[in-house]
Design a protein around this motif. Structure first.
Motif, short mmCIF file in Angstrom:
data_model
loop_
_atom_site.label_atom_id
_atom_site.label_comp_id
_atom_site.label_asym_id
_atom_site.label_seq_id
_atom_site.Cartn_x
_atom_site.Cartn_y
_atom_site.Cartn_z
N PHE A 1 -9.14 9.36 2.34
CA PHE A 1 -8.16 8.87 1.37
C PHE A 1 -7.35 7.82 2.14
O PHE A 1 -6.94 8.07 3.28
CB PHE A 1 -7.27 10.03 0.90
N ALA A 2 -7.17 6.65 1.53
CA ALA A 2 -6.60 5.53 2.29
C ALA A 2 -5.42 4.90 1.56
O ALA A 2 -5.52 3.79 1.02
CB ALA A 2 -7.70 4.49 2.54
N PRO A 3 -4.28 5.59 1.51
CA PRO A 3 -3.14 5.04 0.76
C PRO A 3 -2.45 3.86 1.46
O PRO A 3 -2.42 3.79 2.69
CB PRO A 3 -2.17 6.24 0.69
N SER A 4 -1.94 2.94 0.65
CA SER A 4 -1.11 1.86 1.18
C SER A 4 0.34 2.33 1.08
O SER A 4 0.77 2.75 0.00
CB SER A 4 -1.28 0.60 0.32
N PRO A 5 1.09 2.28 2.17
CA PRO A 5 2.46 2.82 2.13
C PRO A 5 3.46 1.84 1.50
O PRO A 5 4.38 1.36 2.15
CB PRO A 5 2.77 3.10 3.60
N ILE B 1 -3.79 5.42 6.86
CA ILE B 1 -2.63 4.72 6.33
C ILE B 1 -2.92 3.22 6.39
O ILE B 1 -3.07 2.65 7.47
CB ILE B 1 -1.35 5.08 7.13
N GLU B 2 -2.98 2.59 5.23
CA GLU B 2 -3.34 1.17 5.17
C GLU B 2 -2.07 0.32 5.21
O GLU B 2 -1.61 -0.22 4.20
CB GLU B 2 -4.20 0.90 3.93
N ASP B 3 -1.51 0.23 6.41
CA ASP B 3 -0.22 -0.44 6.60
C ASP B 3 -0.37 -1.79 7.29
O ASP B 3 0.48 -2.18 8.07
CB ASP B 3 0.73 0.48 7.41
N ASP C 1 -10.01 0.81 -9.87
CA ASP C 1 -9.44 -0.53 -9.70
C ASP C 1 -10.04 -1.21 -8.48
O ASP C 1 -9.96 -2.43 -8.34
CB ASP C 1 -7.90 -0.47 -9.58
N LEU C 2 -10.66 -0.43 -7.59
CA LEU C 2 -11.26 -1.02 -6.38
C LEU C 2 -12.75 -1.29 -6.53
O LEU C 2 -13.40 -1.79 -5.61
CB LEU C 2 -10.99 -0.12 -5.17
N MET C 3 -13.27 -1.01 -7.72
CA MET C 3 -14.69 -1.23 -7.99
C MET C 3 -15.07 -2.69 -7.74
O MET C 3 -16.11 -2.99 -7.16
CB MET C 3 -14.93 -0.90 -9.46
N1 GLU Z 1 -5.21 1.21 0.24
C1 GLU Z 1 -5.86 1.09 -1.03
C2 GLU Z 1 -4.90 1.50 -2.13
O1 GLU Z 1 -3.95 2.21 -1.86
C3 GLU Z 1 -7.11 1.95 -1.14
C4 GLU Z 1 -8.22 1.39 -0.35
C5 GLU Z 1 -9.54 2.12 -0.45
O2 GLU Z 1 -9.57 3.30 -0.83
O3 GLU Z 1 -10.55 1.50 -0.14
O4 GLU Z 1 -5.11 1.11 -3.25
#
Ligand code: GLU
Length: 295
Positions: A7-11, A41-43, A202-204
């Protein structure tokens, strides 16, 4: 193969219901496969990062019982790896510096639109900077049939995108000196050995770019699953920017129940009374749903 998900949330703010749905789906898929679930954490997007939001997200995940199997990875600590990846691409001439400003690109796209042709980046700097200073680095996408990227999404089914027609050469290093999401996500997923990506739909639209970049860097392509995004009453994707509220950490079962419902999981008629009960019912329901979707 050992399953590794993430899981890669943006803070950019606290965890909200939309991001909980992605977190839960990725967690359940990892558990259903008896695999590992990681958090990143995608910071790297400095201007959008809110101080303290990452710590807040990590605490909320814990309070919701979404425990990661390894310590979190922070993109801000991995800049050297992104530089290495760019240098690898520079050595094979797959990338080029771009001097176009946003306005110049918008103007040329407007012009292309008037002619009813492509809306992708027109490739102005492919042949050189034309006397302009370098601002960004772009990855050259192939022409012809090689531009067509296909993949089978485990939720949404077969997908196709023509990178040349729909995207154009895309940015890996931004004009504001930030690493682009597309580069960081591919390098990080590859380095972490991620085998399955489960995230919001939304990342598709980014996936074909990421698959192409994986091929350029010579790394494996994971399996993809994009879950339906949560929308607000105006039909817009729920986000920190359009006022999504933070989750109530004192009542995790309410939000988790609603997230499971959003994913179409059948947890039976009795709402689970504990987090443990919730996760065991939800994991079984997820496994069942995946079996149905795959058949
Ligand atoms: N950081 C991205 C977001 O919060 C997600 C990126 C990913 O899952 O590839 O939308």
């Amino acid at each position: 193969m050992t399953y590794r998900g993430r899981f890669a949330p943006s803070p950019t703010g606290p965890l909200h219901f939309g991001s909980l749905v992605s977190a839960l789906a990725s967690w359940l898929d990892a558990r259903a496969h008896r695999g590992a679930w990681l958090v990143r954490i995608e910071d790297i997007d400095g201007p959008r990062t809110v101080p303290g939001a990452a710590e807040d997200i990590l605490t909320t995940l814990e309070r919701f019982g979404l425990h990661a199997d390894e310590p979190p990875v922070w993109q801000s600590q991995r800049m050297a790896r992104y530089q290495q990846a760019l240098e690898q691409l520079q050595a094979t001439c797959l990338v080029y510096p771009c001097g176009c400003t946003r306005k110049e690109i918008a103007d040329s796209l407007l012009h292309a639109h008037a002619r009813n042709t492509t809306l992708a980046y027109p490739g102005t700097c492919r042949t050189g900077l034309h006397g302009k200073p370098a601002r960004a680095w772009r990855l050259r996408v192939p022409d012809g049939d090689a531009a067509v990227i296909t993949f089978d999404d485990r939720w949404q089914g077969p997908q196709t995108q023509n990178l040349a027609a729909e995207v154009g050469d895309f940015v890996l290093r931004r004009a504001d000196d930030q690493w682009a999401y597309q580069l960081a996500v591919v390098v990080d997923d590859a380095d972490a050995g991620i085998t399955h990506i489960v995230r919001g739909a939304d990342l598709m639209d980014s996936t074909a770019r990421q698959i192409y970049l994986q091929r350029c860097l010579g790394v494996a392509t994971p399996e993809y699953l994009h879950v339906p995004v949560v929308t607000n009453e105006h039909g817009e994707k729920l986000s920190k920017q359009n006022g999504a509220t933070a989750l109530d950490c004192d009542k995790p079962l309410d939000a988790l129940g609603a997230a499971a419902l959003h994913l179409g999981l059948d947890l039976g008629s009795e709402p689970p009374a504990t987090l443990e009960n919730f996760y065991s019912a939800a994991t079984a329901a997820w496994a069942k749903l995946m079996k149905i979707r795959a058949s």
